[in-house]
Design a protein around this motif. Structure first.
Motif, short mmCIF file in Angstrom:
data_model
loop_
_atom_site.label_atom_id
_atom_site.label_comp_id
_atom_site.label_asym_id
_atom_site.label_seq_id
_atom_site.Cartn_x
_atom_site.Cartn_y
_atom_site.Cartn_z
N ASP A 1 1.04 -1.15 0.16
CA ASP A 1 0.13 0.10 0.13
C ASP A 1 0.90 1.29 0.11
O ASP A 1 0.52 2.37 -0.47
CB ASP A 1 -0.95 -0.11 1.17
N HIS B 1 -3.89 -3.65 -0.51
CA HIS B 1 -5.28 -3.83 0.12
C HIS B 1 -6.28 -2.80 -0.31
O HIS B 1 -5.47 -2.00 -1.23
CB HIS B 1 -5.01 -3.89 1.64
N ASP B 2 -7.20 -2.83 0.17
CA ASP B 2 -8.26 -1.76 -0.21
C ASP B 2 -7.60 -0.34 0.03
O ASP B 2 -7.98 0.72 -0.83
CB ASP B 2 -9.60 -2.11 0.37
N GLN C 1 -7.59 -10.63 -1.43
CA GLN C 1 -7.55 -9.88 -0.34
C GLN C 1 -8.29 -8.55 -0.46
O GLN C 1 -8.67 -7.59 0.57
CB GLN C 1 -6.19 -9.38 0.32
#
Length: 658
Positions: A333, A358-359, A382
């Motif tokens: 990230d 990830h988000d 994920q």
């Protein structure tokens, strides 16, 4: 004083000296004869006794210098006026043969030597090229003789002559500039004596040269008593070049032209300059083009570490428009946040198989890059709805979203895409098991420009999704419902898609032949049809497909319930099908494979993998008879694999095989 204190003061001072030196040399010619034959006489001294008999008597008493063109005030204590020298020069010009010139120039002793050794040498030289005697260079009289200069590309027997009255420099030769080797050093003049003269004569010439400031071009010596056999055996071309300087020894016979020395110097300087050249001297636009062929990993981990200049080039904005980070486990990230904060012009990114993303990272990227158009994230399990929702919110220009094999994705993300991304044209939702008909219908209604839709094993997508897609997305060209629980009632709605070119209906349990035949009849632009793993497809369906599919080029029938009649029908009725894959069809025999190969004019690939009733000998014979067709069997594929391995440099390990 200003120019003396400046940086170029020394250069200006030298330039002033050169100009003054040139002004002193500019005098009018005394004789106005032809350029090649004139002898320029510069003198302001009073005339002396010009008796020609006394002049000729003094010839035998003087020593002749072999190097002509050097002005001497007096020779052998005999003073000769300018008028007498000019008359003698006129007599010399009137001579026509080498014998007359030699008798006029040489002493009795030197004439005897010439009679024995040098006749062949002087006979090869035009009479007008023989230098004038030392007698012409007396008492302030300066005589300049024409010097032959080698001119590149000259085809005449004798090279062009350059007269000092017209040109003060030797002509320049290509490719390198010819040095001004014709002028002697200002202090010492020529470093050697004449071949026929002693040390005293050479010293007197040099002294006169330094006093008067005149320097003339050297020419080849006339053979004399002190010349060695080596020098007398030199070729006429070497003696008549007019540019050979013997600086090491009077008896030296190795004379190379100055232009050749200067050419070697030019070559050495060019090689030194080539060594200092580097790729960084190229324009930045060319270097950017070179670096564009590298991957992101190669640019970041290799090219950017070469130097600061390359690091700046690797950070150019055009390299960060399309970012491919697929398969890099170091990506996380923080990296996406750094990219987003520094490069806000990203239009395409691929983070497939990046388990560290990830988000949060995708959301940060989407918020800083509103111009993002293509997003690919295969097998990122994920990630969930947050990442796709952020993309739909901040990137309304999205045209491609490939998020296959993301278990956490639900209908919420599809609804957000349908509400904000009206330009979406390509979406891949294979193996996203949380998607239902509700999300698919919202996506179809909000994205009317959709052209490619692929679903694979989405267990909650049914005929309602197929109907919604066919009604709201008329521009669809690629449709795939592999393994989805759709039936013929839903597939029949695809007949409304007039632009449909690729249809993937693999492993659909409730698909009948009539539905497939109707789709082929209505979709006239269909070029690829995949019906693998459908046991309901029979010979009659394949025959209709061959007859009606006017644009069909690829037909996949792996593990279908077909026989030789299907292959024979394809060969008879289709003139467009190029690829046929009938692997794992147990009822295919040698007859079907032979008939389709013989009758089809468009066939280029025939798949017969695990068709056990087809003999390998038959396939070998077909490979020889029809080399334009690729036959796929277990044995043939193994042979092609080994052939590619040999071409790539692989060799079998004989020790292990034994």
């Amino acid at each position: 004083m200003g120019h003396l204190l400046s940086k170029n003061g020394l250069r200006l001072k030298k330039r002033t000296r050169k100009l003054n030196h040139r002004k002193k040399k500019k005098r009018n010619c005394f004789l106005q004869g032809p350029c090649m034959l004139c002898f320029i006489v510069h003198s302001n001294s009073s005339g002396l006794d010009d008796d020609s008999d006394q002049l000729e008597a003094s010839i035998n008493g003087c020593r002749h210098n072999s190097v002509a063109g050097i002005s001497v005030p007096g020779v052998g204590e005999v003073g000769i006026g300018a008028a007498a020298a000019s008359k003698l020069a006129e007599r010399y010009v009137a001579l026509a043969s080498p014998e007359d010139c030699s008798k006029f120039l040489l002493s009795q002793r030197e004439l005897a030597i010439w009679e024995g050794q040098g006749r062949s040498l002087l006979s090869a030289v035009p009479a007008k090229l023989i230098p004038p005697p030392v007698l012409f260079r007396t008492a302030g009289v300066s005589v300049t003789v024409p010097i032959p200069v080698a001119v590149p590309g000259c085809t005449s027997e004798y090279t062009e002559m350059v007269c000092k009255r017209k040109c003060s420099e030797v002509q320049r030769c290509t490719p390198c500039k010819q040095p001004r080797c014709a002028f002697a050093a200002p202090d010492g003049g020529l470093e050697h004596d004449g071949v026929g003269g002693g040390g005293g004569g050479g010293a007197g010439d040099a002294a006169s040269n330094s006093e008067t400031g005149h320097s003339h071009l050297p020419i080849c010596p006339i053979p004399s008593s002190s010349s060695t056999s080596a020098s007398s055996s030199s070729s006429p071309a070497d003696c008549c070049c007019g540019l050979a300087l013997h600086t090491e020894s009077p008896n030296s016979s190795d004379s190379s032209p100055c232009c050749l020395h200067h050419y070697d110097d030019c070559q050495a300087r060019s090689s030194d300059a080539a060594e200092h050249l580097s790729i960084n001297h190229l324009p930045s636009s060319i270097l950017l083009k070179v670096l564009s062929h590298l991957t992101v990993k190669e640019r970041c981990l290799c090219a950017s570490l070469v130097c600061k200049y390359w690091r700046d080039l690797c950070l150019d904005f055009q390299f960060w428009k399309q970012i491919d980070l697929s398969g890099l486990q170091q990506v996380n990230d923080d990296l996406l946040v750094n990219i987003a904060s520094r490069r806000q012009n990203v239009t395409e990114i691929n983070i497939s198989d990046c388990r560290g993303v990830h988000d949060y990272g995708v959301s940060s990227l989407a918020s800083h890059c509103p111009g993002l158009q293509k997003y690919t994230a295969y097998r990122c399990k994920q990630l969930g709805d947050i990442s796709v929702t952020a993309l739909a919110t901040h990137c309304p220009l999205l045209v491609k979203v490939h998020v296959g094999n993301q278990d956490k994705l639900t209908d919420l993300a599809l609804k957000k895409l349908g509400a904000n991304c009206r330009e979406l044209r390509d979406i891949h939702l294979g193996q996203c098991y949380g998607i239902t008909d509700e999300g698919m219908m919202a996506l179809a209604r909000g994205c009317p420009k959709l052209q490619r839709l692929y679903l694979q094993e989405n267990k909650m997508v049914t005929d309602q999704s197929v109907r919604a897609v066919a009604e709201h997305c008329p521009e669809l060209q690629f449709v795939g419902f592999m393994g989805c629980p759709v039936t013929s009632q839903g597939v029949i709605h695809l007949t409304a898609l007039q632009n449909l070119s690729v249809l993937d209906l693999r492993h659909i349990s409730e698909l009948n032949n009539e539905t497939v035949m109707e789709v082929v009849r209505k979709c006239r632009k269909l070029s690829s049809l995949n019906l693998c793993l459908n046991w309901s497809i029979n010979d009659r369906c394949v025959e209709i497909i061959a007859k009606e599919g006017r644009s069909l080029k690829e037909l996949y029938l792996v593990s279908c319930k077909i026989t030789d009649h299907a292959l024979i029908a394809i060969g008879q009725y289709s003139s467009t099908i190029e690829t046929v894959d009938a692997g794992w069809c147990k009822d295919i025999t040698d007859q079907g494979a032979t008939q389709i190969a013989q009758s089809s004019k468009s066939l280029r690939y025939l798949g017969l993998m695990r068709c056990d009733k087809v003999n390998e000998e038959t396939v070998e014979r077909l490979v020889v008879q029809y080399p334009h067709i690729v036959f796929s069997t277990v044995m043939q594929d193994c042979k092609r694999t080994l052939e590619r391995a040999y071409q790539m440099g692989w060799s079998p390990n004989t020790s292990n095989s034994s």
